[in-house]
Design an enzyme around this catalytic site. Structure first.
Site, short mmCIF file in Angstrom:
data_model
loop_
_atom_site.label_atom_id
_atom_site.label_comp_id
_atom_site.label_asym_id
_atom_site.label_seq_id
_atom_site.Cartn_x
_atom_site.Cartn_y
_atom_site.Cartn_z
N SER A 142 0.86 -1.18 0.00
CA SER A 142 0.00 0.00 0.00
C SER A 142 0.89 1.23 0.00
CB SER A 142 -0.89 0.00 1.25
OG SER A 142 -1.51 1.25 1.43
N TYR A 155 -2.14 -0.10 10.44
CA TYR A 155 -2.09 -0.57 9.06
C TYR A 155 -0.78 -0.13 8.39
CZ TYR A 155 -3.60 -1.25 4.19
OH TYR A 155 -3.70 -1.65 2.87
#
Length: 269
Positions: A142, A155
């Protein structure tokens, strides 16, 4: 993408979103796809789509947060298709909460166990088979693996760990014929944010972000991943904005922090 013909490919997180679309696209290119996710019923649906697309598929219900399950997944793929050419580490969960609002720090352990350690365990068991075929390791990371994002502390940490692991492994594998690709998408139109964990450690049930506008559609994302796999790239950062952001991180990190905070507030992310 003729290089995928009869190749054995494991895709984790294959029950929806990027994993599902990528698995079907690989099957359409002749790959033998082993599908992994926790939802067995959803996997059977994706398996049917893969077979309708012209490929062979094996559904293996798997929780990558359990090391033994990762080992069984690889063993099933090897038994069914004779080996492993490609492992796509796509399984993951996200979060949406300011750190000071978090009530259960077990949230951070869960994010690391699935997003990072799940990829480590799957890679550990698949690597000997992939090296034997001079194959490819793919990590779906990501943009939060590149820079910090507010409300995504856990995250971002898990994706930074994933980035560091695969960057290091790539160097270890130099000269073996085995390549490592790290993919860094931005916002993609999947269900991951609707299942984001909130401050209490439970799924929110709906996306906290306005999904319109700058969100990339899944097919575009998968097309970029397939091209990078075919070329055996080392990395793909999917948007121009993200690439500019990485430059800003080097030359004006404070400005990047300000822009990130403003973007999150403006998009309710």
């Amino acid at each position: 993408m003729r290089s995928m013909q009869a190749k054995s490919v494991i895709v984790t997180g294959a029950s929806s979103g990027i994993g599902e679309a990528l698995a079907v696209a690989l099957a359409a290119r002749g790959a033998n796809v082993t599908l992994a996710a926790r939802d067995g019923a959803a996997l059977e649906r994706v398996k049917a789509r893969c077979e309708a697309a012209g490929g062979k598929a094996l559904a293996v219900p798997t929780d990558v947060g359990e090391p033994e399950a990762c080992q069984r997944l690889v063993e099933r793929a090897v038994s069914e298709f004779g080996g492993v050419d490609v492992l796509v580490n796509n399984a993951g969960i996200t979060m949406h909460a300011r750190f000071e609002d978090v009530k259960d720090l077990g949230l951070f352990e869960r994010l690391m166990r699935i997003n990072y350690l799940g990829a480590v365990h799957c890679t550990f068991h698949a690597l000997p088979h992939i090296k034997a075929r001079k194959g490819l390791l793919v990590a779906i990371s990501s943009l939060t693996g590149k820079t910090g994002v507010p409300t995504r502390t856990g995250y971002a940490a898990s994706k930074h760990a994933m980035q560091g692991f695969f960057d290091s492994l790539r160097i270890e594998l130099l000269g073996t014929g085995t390549d490592v690709l790290v993919v860094s998408p931005g916002f993609v139109a999947t269900g991951i944010r609707a299942n984001a964990l909130g401050a209490e450690g439970r799924p929110l049930g709906e996306s906290p972000r306005d999904e319109e506008g700058a969100t990339m559609d899944v097919d575009t994302c998968v097309g970029l991943i397939l091209r990078a796999m075919e070329r055996r790239d080392r990395e793909v950062v999917m948007t121009l904005t993200a690439r500019v952001g990485l430059v800003l991180k080097l030359v004006a990190p404070g400005l990047l922090d300000t822009l990130a905070a403003r973007a999150i507030r403006g998009k309710k992310a």
